[in-house]
Design a protein around this motif. Structure first.
Motif, PDB file in Angstrom:
ATOM      1  N   ARG A  87       0.857  -1.187   0.000  1.00 38.54           N
ATOM      2  CA  ARG A  87       0.000   0.000   0.000  1.00 38.54           C
ATOM      3  C   ARG A  87       0.893   1.237   0.000  1.00 38.54           C
ATOM      4  O   ARG A  87       2.079   1.162   0.289  1.00 38.54           O
ATOM      5  N   GLY A  88       0.309   2.365  -0.322  1.00 33.10           N
ATOM      6  CA  GLY A  88       1.055   3.617  -0.375  1.00 33.10           C
ATOM      7  C   GLY A  88       0.304   4.597  -1.248  1.00 33.10           C
ATOM      8  O   GLY A  88      -0.818   4.320  -1.688  1.00 33.10           O
ATOM      9  N   ASN A  89       0.927   5.742  -1.531  1.00 34.54           N
ATOM     10  CA  ASN A  89       0.191   6.751  -2.310  1.00 34.54           C
ATOM     11  C   ASN A  89      -0.017   6.329  -3.756  1.00 34.54           C
ATOM     12  O   ASN A  89      -0.818   6.921  -4.471  1.00 34.54           O
ATOM     13  N   LEU A  90       0.702   5.288  -4.196  1.00 30.26           N
ATOM     14  CA  LEU A  90       0.498   4.786  -5.554  1.00 30.26           C
ATOM     15  C   LEU A  90      -0.550   3.674  -5.605  1.00 30.26           C
ATOM     16  O   LEU A  90      -1.109   3.394  -6.665  1.00 30.26           O
ATOM     17  N   ALA A  91      -0.816   3.068  -4.448  1.00 27.67           N
ATOM     18  CA  ALA A  91      -1.789   1.968  -4.386  1.00 27.67           C
ATOM     19  C   ALA A  91      -2.578   2.064  -3.077  1.00 27.67           C
ATOM     20  O   ALA A  91      -2.404   1.245  -2.182  1.00 27.67           O
ATOM     21  N   PRO A  92      -3.452   3.071  -2.959  1.00 24.83           N
ATOM     22  CA  PRO A  92      -4.175   3.271  -1.691  1.00 24.83           C
ATOM     23  C   PRO A  92      -4.989   2.054  -1.265  1.00 24.83           C
ATOM     24  O   PRO A  92      -5.158   1.806  -0.072  1.00 24.83           O
ATOM     25  N   ARG A  93      -5.508   1.302  -2.244  1.00 21.73           N
ATOM     26  CA  ARG A  93      -6.322   0.130  -1.907  1.00 21.73           C
ATOM     27  C   ARG A  93      -5.567  -1.170  -2.156  1.00 21.73           C
ATOM     28  O   ARG A  93      -6.161  -2.243  -2.140  1.00 21.73           O
ATOM     29  N   GLY A  94      -4.262  -1.065  -2.359  1.00 17.67           N
ATOM     30  CA  GLY A  94      -3.437  -2.255  -2.388  1.00 17.67           C
ATOM     31  C   GLY A  94      -2.900  -2.634  -3.752  1.00 17.67           C
ATOM     32  O   GLY A  94      -3.410  -2.242  -4.797  1.00 17.67           O
ATOM     33  N   ALA A  95      -1.809  -3.401  -3.711  1.00 20.42           N
ATOM     34  CA  ALA A  95      -1.206  -4.036  -4.878  1.00 20.42           C
ATOM     35  C   ALA A  95      -0.539  -5.304  -4.365  1.00 20.42           C
ATOM     36  O   ALA A  95      -0.395  -5.492  -3.149  1.00 20.42           O
ATOM     37  N   VAL A  96      -0.161  -6.185  -5.283  1.00 16.27           N
ATOM     38  CA  VAL A  96       0.431  -7.459  -4.851  1.00 16.27           C
ATOM     39  C   VAL A  96       1.740  -7.714  -5.584  1.00 16.27           C
ATOM     40  O   VAL A  96       1.975  -7.214  -6.689  1.00 16.27           O
TER      41      VAL A  96
END
Length: 580
Positions: A386-395
């Motif tokens: 998560r982070g400002n590039l993937a607020p709802r998540g990435a894997v």
């Protein structure tokens, strides 16, 4: 008749059990197939949901598989009725079989609910058929058992084993790097797919077969028996027998697909080096049965789990060796003996717990199913970012990534969509080095309708020629479970849905920290707000009507399983009103 059977009201009796006009018609119409009258007298009617199709090569042997299931059903005192559903095979279907996973699940759900069956056998194989059939059956919640078609035999090239899918990526990169000729590349085709069955690597098909077994929805060893091994047909026969007893026991999917079962599956996915696609599919299945599965569960349950299965694309071996080494029962025993199977008491379709089924499973080859203290990867749990590039998540899949890139900062090279990538990556003047981060936008559920497996972008030819094998790659797409590399996927929200991925520019510095679970573009909050406000609305390319438009309008984001918003939840198996 036993007391148990007396107390179970067969669903099919609503069609065949009445001595009136409707009963007459339902029985009469079925009898035109040569079915004798006594088959309608108090016997469970078992549906066989078949994804056979010559356009789905992985499942092309399912006619024979279904015949063995039928033998088992008849032997146990039931009556089989086989029916076709949409077969979404990954190998031929464009733009991606993921586009039609939900469509197939709707076909399955409505076929089950609207027809006279007391239980169902789900014949699954190619990637999306497994989640689609489980999703549809879960929404109906009747007794169901999974029978997988099995993996194909090992591929062969120059006398050595090669993995389906994985070999294609490797050979193609070698062509681009000038290491092999186009003739060598094309010659590899002949030995790549040597038999019926799914990919023989730990791709999405084998991963989801393992997930079905880990969830308890199949008999032991279902996941790994090779497609052309006679034991695959024995398992089909035994599954046909078992489903009849499940009717009398009222052993419905909701009793098996519990939170505990999903936690076991998450842990198993880490142990086998399973596909990132499992994150999306398990979430969708859980959503149908009413289990609140979140991305954080993959961190809580999966992280810290060693990958013990040494299998391509993460390791060396293929599904044949995995089965001969002990298959998934061996992995479950390995986990359970070391305190790594979260819920040993989770119920399975044979009426026993997951641990009762697997506690004595033999392991024949510790090179393939490795000891816990000698794993392929110390921590193979899917990395949730998560982070400002993937607020709802990435894997990210650690077992397929390069350790030196798991913490990385680099300059972004941006591709606006897959077409832009295909042309720009070949530009000999592209200002790129191995420290850069390749970023591709607009390939998520809405953006490339169906969220195609294009996330494992091939590297620039000029870097391949220098011997570079891996770079950090980021997108809102998926990748094939047969692929490999330090690839960040499923960025949510996707660019097309207004996610921050859409505002990344060439030259932005991107920071990846797998250990910390972070994915950030190094710009200020104010800069982020301004770019989001200034961004022009992006339009989905392609159809504005038909199923594809339905998909774009209703698909949920990757962190929610990419199901349709109106399909989440269990609608049950109440018999619809008849029309006569």
């Amino acid at each position: 008749m036993s007391e148990t059977k007396k107390n179970v009201k067969l669903r099919s009796a609503e069609w065949f059990g009445t001595q009136d006009k409707n009963g007459f018609m339902y029985r009469s119409w079925m009898k035109n197939q040569g079915i004798p009258d006594h088959e309608f007298q108090g016997k469970p009617i078992i549906g066989i949901c078949n994804t056979w199709s010559e356009l789905t090569p992985c499942n092309a042997h399912f006619r024979k598989l279904a015949e063995h299931v039928k033998k088992g059903i008849i032997e146990a005192g039931g009556w089989p009725v086989e029916f076709p559903v949409f077969s979404n095979g990954e190998s031929n279907l464009r733009p991606t079989a993921m586009l039609t996973r939900n469509l197939a699940s709707m076909d399955v759900e409505e076929s089950i609910r609207g027809n006279p069956m007391d239980a169902v056998v789900l014949l699954v194989g190619c990637d999306k058929t497994t989640p689609a059939l489980l999703m549809g059956a879960a929404s109906c919640d009747i007794p169901a058992i999974v029978v997988t078609g099995g993996p194909m035999l090992n591929g062969k090239l120059n006398g050595k084993s090669i993995g389906s899918g994985t070999a294609v990526w490797q050979l193609h990169e070698q062509v681009k790097a000038g290491e092999i000729t186009m003739h060598d590349f094309l010659a590899a085709e002949a030995g790549h797919s040597r038999s019926a069955g799914t990919c023989n690597t730990m791709g999405t098909a084998s991963t989801m077969a393992c997930m079905a077994e880990a969830l308890g929805t199949s008999l032991p060893h279902n996941a790994a028996i090779p497609a052309v091994d006679a034991r695959r047909y024995v398992l089909a026969h035994m599954s046909g027998m078992r489903i009849v007893d499940m009717v009398w026991e009222d052993l419905r999917l909701s009793k098996i697909l519990t939170r505990e079962a999903f936690e076991n599956a998450i842990r198993v996915n880490a142990a086998i080096g399973g596909s990132t696609n499992a994150v999306i599919h398990l979430k969708a299945i859980a959503g149908r049965i009413g289990v609140d599965l979140e991305l954080e569960d993959w961190t809580r349950v999966g992280r810290g789990t060693p990958t013990v299965v040494d299998l391509l694309p993460s390791g060396r071996f293929l599904m044949e060796e995995f089965y001969y080494a002990g298959g998934l029962p061996g992995v479950l025993r390995r986990l359970g003996e070391n305190g790594l199977l979260p819920n040993k008491d989770a119920l399975t379709v044979n009426g026993k717990t997951i641990w009762e089924n697997n506690q004595d499973a033999p392991i024949y080859d510790e090179e393939v199913i490795r000891p816990i203290d000698n794993p392929l990867i110390k921590d193979g749990g899917i990395c949730i970012l998560r982070g400002n590039l993937a607020p709802r998540g990435a894997v990210l899949k650690p077992s397929a990534a390069s350790p030196h890139l798991m913490q990385h900062r680099g300059r972004a090279i941006v591709f606006e969509d897959f077409d832009h990538y295909k042309t720009r990556i070949l530009d000999p003047d592209l200002d790129v080095d191995e420290n850069c981060v390749l970023v591709m936008k607009n390939c998520g559920p809405k953006g490339y309708p169906g969220m195609a497996e294009v996330g494992n972008m091939g590297l620039p030819p000029k870097l391949l020629a220098k011997g570079i094998k891996d770079m950090v790659r980021i997108s809102d797409a998926r990748m094939s479970g047969t692929a490999y590399g330090t690839v960040v996927l499923h960025v949510a929200p996707e660019a097309m849905a207004g996610g921050p991925l859409g505002i990344v520019k060439d030259g932005d510095i991107i920071a990846l920290d797998c250990a910390g679970g972070r994915l950030d573009v190094e710009i200020s909050d104010e800069e982020m707000r301004q770019r989001l406000a200034d961004r022009a609305e992006t339009q989905v390319k392609g159809a504005k009507s038909g199923y594809q438009q339905l998909y774009i309008d209703h698909v949920l984001q990757a962190d929610e399983g990419c199901d349709f918003d109106f399909l989440v939840g269990m609608r049950g198996s109440a018999v619809p009103k008849h029309s006569h």
